[in-house]
Design a protein around this motif. Structure first.
Motif, PDB file in Angstrom:
ATOM      1  N   ARG A  72    -100.239 -96.620  11.899  1.00 45.25           N
ATOM      2  CA  ARG A  72     -99.171 -95.664  12.231  1.00 45.25           C
ATOM      3  C   ARG A  72     -98.617 -95.004  10.966  1.00 45.25           C
ATOM      4  O   ARG A  72     -98.262 -93.816  10.970  1.00 45.25           O
ATOM      5  N   LEU A  73     -98.528 -95.763   9.877  1.00 46.16           N
ATOM      6  CA  LEU A  73     -98.017 -95.234   8.605  1.00 46.16           C
ATOM      7  C   LEU A  73     -99.107 -94.571   7.774  1.00 46.16           C
ATOM      8  O   LEU A  73     -98.832 -94.079   6.682  1.00 46.16           O
ATOM      9  N   ASN A  74    -100.351 -94.609   8.292  1.00 49.73           N
ATOM     10  CA  ASN A  74    -101.501 -94.048   7.573  1.00 49.73           C
ATOM     11  C   ASN A  74    -101.673 -94.715   6.210  1.00 49.73           C
ATOM     12  O   ASN A  74    -101.959 -94.062   5.203  1.00 49.73           O
TER      13      ASN A  74
ATOM     14  N   ALA B 276     -91.402 -99.718  10.424  1.00 52.39           N
ATOM     15  CA  ALA B 276     -92.151 -98.476  10.189  1.00 52.39           C
ATOM     16  C   ALA B 276     -91.229 -97.383   9.656  1.00 52.39           C
ATOM     17  O   ALA B 276     -91.592 -96.641   8.724  1.00 52.39           O
ATOM     18  N   GLY B 277     -90.044 -97.277  10.232  1.00 50.65           N
ATOM     19  CA  GLY B 277     -89.095 -96.277   9.756  1.00 50.65           C
ATOM     20  C   GLY B 277     -88.680 -96.508   8.324  1.00 50.65           C
ATOM     21  O   GLY B 277     -88.594 -95.573   7.509  1.00 50.65           O
ATOM     22  N   PHE B 278     -88.418 -97.789   7.984  1.00 53.81           N
ATOM     23  CA  PHE B 278     -87.987 -98.115   6.618  1.00 53.81           C
ATOM     24  C   PHE B 278     -89.093 -97.852   5.603  1.00 53.81           C
ATOM     25  O   PHE B 278     -88.865 -97.209   4.570  1.00 53.81           O
ATOM     26  N   ILE B 279     -90.312 -98.334   5.877  1.00 57.76           N
ATOM     27  CA  ILE B 279     -91.417 -98.158   4.924  1.00 57.76           C
ATOM     28  C   ILE B 279     -91.751 -96.681   4.764  1.00 57.76           C
ATOM     29  O   ILE B 279     -91.993 -96.194   3.648  1.00 57.76           O
ATOM     30  N   GLY B 280     -91.783 -95.947   5.901  1.00 57.42           N
ATOM     31  CA  GLY B 280     -92.071 -94.517   5.819  1.00 57.42           C
ATOM     32  C   GLY B 280     -91.047 -93.773   4.981  1.00 57.42           C
ATOM     33  O   GLY B 280     -91.392 -92.916   4.151  1.00 57.42           O
TER      34      GLY B 280
END
Length: 460
Positions: free
Chosen positions: A149-151, A52-56
């Motif tokens: 979570r990433l919308n 999630a951190g990487f994609i965001g």
């Protein structure tokens, strides 16, 4: 479509890769990309946090909101089946599959997501060949939670084998008419896929935790079986693409020594892809720009992103401007174009006749291929019960127990208990001795909570 953006996200057990494609008037460009390693010692929840951190961060840096987003999952979390059904069921195929689903995987429909595609229709035999992909809801839920979570509203979810198949189809590289194999490597796995007529016709996943020489032997056996069953002895060497880097020296050398295959390294220069690890993500992004042959979507229908029609409105506006420009050009120019259009229609008519002749020839070739495949399928081998029991003892998990073993010329049947019966299917399918592994009855539980299973399979 003009000025379209599309994002592909490929999940593996130890990494996540993303590829962002942008279109122009006559080109598709890899605008941005990245691969992020996931710690092998982390828990599943920690890996999703890292992803999630990487994609965001990737989306924030690219400063875009892609029109289309597609996601692929690791091959080992998806169960695939190839099913032959009568052509008469085509009109109500979805209802027929739902009714027969427990024959393919003995889990209630409310515990799985699945999708299917017709990959061939043989009118002579009255058979449909169906490609069926299935995933447990509990397996897919963490990915859906991550997307929420990433919308990110996702248009489709599939798995890496279908993405690889579409990549080679887009490159007009699907081998000879007899098909092509693809060997993919990654941290902890080796994957073998077979592509023919633009579709994924076979797929097998191997765990690399075992001894390297044993893995190479198993892969060799599987390739030889694949060449016999799908390629045919009279069709020469099986064209095989290697999707990996030169660091896989032992495996690469082993494949080069096989007489049954014609090995090629994948050329990434045409699309300017920096690493073979990005191929699934690149192919996923292509799905938002072009039509692809293998179209599997495991995303629940209610959660799928609706198509963005902004590009269509732009195209409509440009078309109107073009029409107005043509009208302003003058009546004389219109007349000359009508003359040219008449000649063009005449040429098109001639070409249609030639295309019809070519299609007729292709159908004849397809009929011969089907006859060859049928004759090859008549070949079979036999083995002793000791060989079967030895292989079963190595593959049945420690959390499962066998209470009955039945062996006949029709195949093998085993009964027993297990903590999770669904783990037995991929474990048995990984054996080079067994094929057509399936549950023969629905799963029940005893008083202690153990699952009671009955599984049947045939021998190669």
């Amino acid at each position: 479509m003009l000025f379209q953006t599309s994002l592909g996200i490929d999940f593996q057990d130890t990494s996540v890769s993303v590829a962002l494609l942008k279109t122009s008037i006559n080109d598709v460009k890899l605008a941005s990309y990245g691969t992020f390693p996931l710690s092998g010692e982390s828990t599943a929840a920690e890996k999703f946090d890292q992803a999630a951190g990487f994609i965001g961060a990737f989306l924030k840096k690219a400063k875009i909101s892609p029109a289309c987003v597609f996601l692929s999952l690791p091959r080992n979390v998806v169960i695939i089946r190839y099913v032959d059904l009568p052509v008469a069921l085509k009109e109500n195929l979805q209802g027929s599959l739902r009714y027969e689903m427990e024959k393919f995987i003995p889990l209630p429909e409310n515990e799985i997501f699945y999708d299917y595609q017709i990959i061939s229709e043989e009118k002579e035999t009255g058979k449909l060949r169906i490609f069926l992909a299935i995933i447990k809801r509990t397996t897919l839920d963490p990915y859906l939670t991550l997307l929420n979570r990433l919308n990110l509203r996702v248009s489709g979810i599939e798995f890496c084998s279908t993405a690889i198949s579409n990549y080679f189809s887009d490159q007009k590289k699907t081998g000879k008419s007899t098909g092509m194999a693809v060997v993919s490597t990654g941290d902890g796995f080796v994957q073998l896929d077979f592509l023919k007529s633009g579709f994924l016709q076979y797929s097998r996943w191997f765990n690399r935790c075992e001894n390297e020489s044993d893995l190479s032997d198993r892969l060799s056996q599987e390739i030889r079986k694949l060449a016999e069953e799908h390629h045919g002895e009279g069709n020469g060497r099986l064209e095989t693409m290697f999707l990996g880097d030169v660091s896989q020296e032992k495996l690469l050398e082993h494949l080069k020594e096989m007489d049954e295959i014609e090995l090629h390294m994948v050329d990434l220069s045409k699309n300017k892809i920096p690493s073979f690890n990005l191929i699934p993500a690149y192919a996923l992004a292509l799905k938002g720009i072009r039509d692809v042959p293998t179209d599997i979507n495991l995303m629940p229908a209610a959660l799928r992103k609706k198509p963005n029609k902004a590009g269509q409105y732009v195209m409509l506006a440009l078309a109107m401007l073009l029409i107005l420009s043509a009208m302003a050009w003058g009546g004389g120019d219109i007349f000359s174009k009508r003359v040219y259009l008449g000649k063009l229609n005449e040429t098109i008519s001639q070409l249609e006749t030639q295309v019809a002749t070519i299609e007729k020839s292709r159908k004849g070739i397809k009929d011969v291929e089907n006859q060859i495949d049928y004759l090859n399928a008549l070949y079979s081998k036999s083995m002793s019960a000791l060989d079967i029991l030895k292989d079963l003892s190595e593959r049945v998990p420690k959390t499962a127990w066998l209470r009955k073993f039945s062996f006949s010329e029709k195949g093998v049947t085993i009964d027993g208990w297990a903590d999770s019966s669904s783990e037995l299917i991929p474990a048995l399918e990984s054996s080079p001795l067994f094929k057509d592994v399936s549950f023969l009855s629905s799963i029940t539980r005893d008083r202690s909570g153990k699952e009671i299973f009955r599984i049947g399979f045939k021998l190669n």
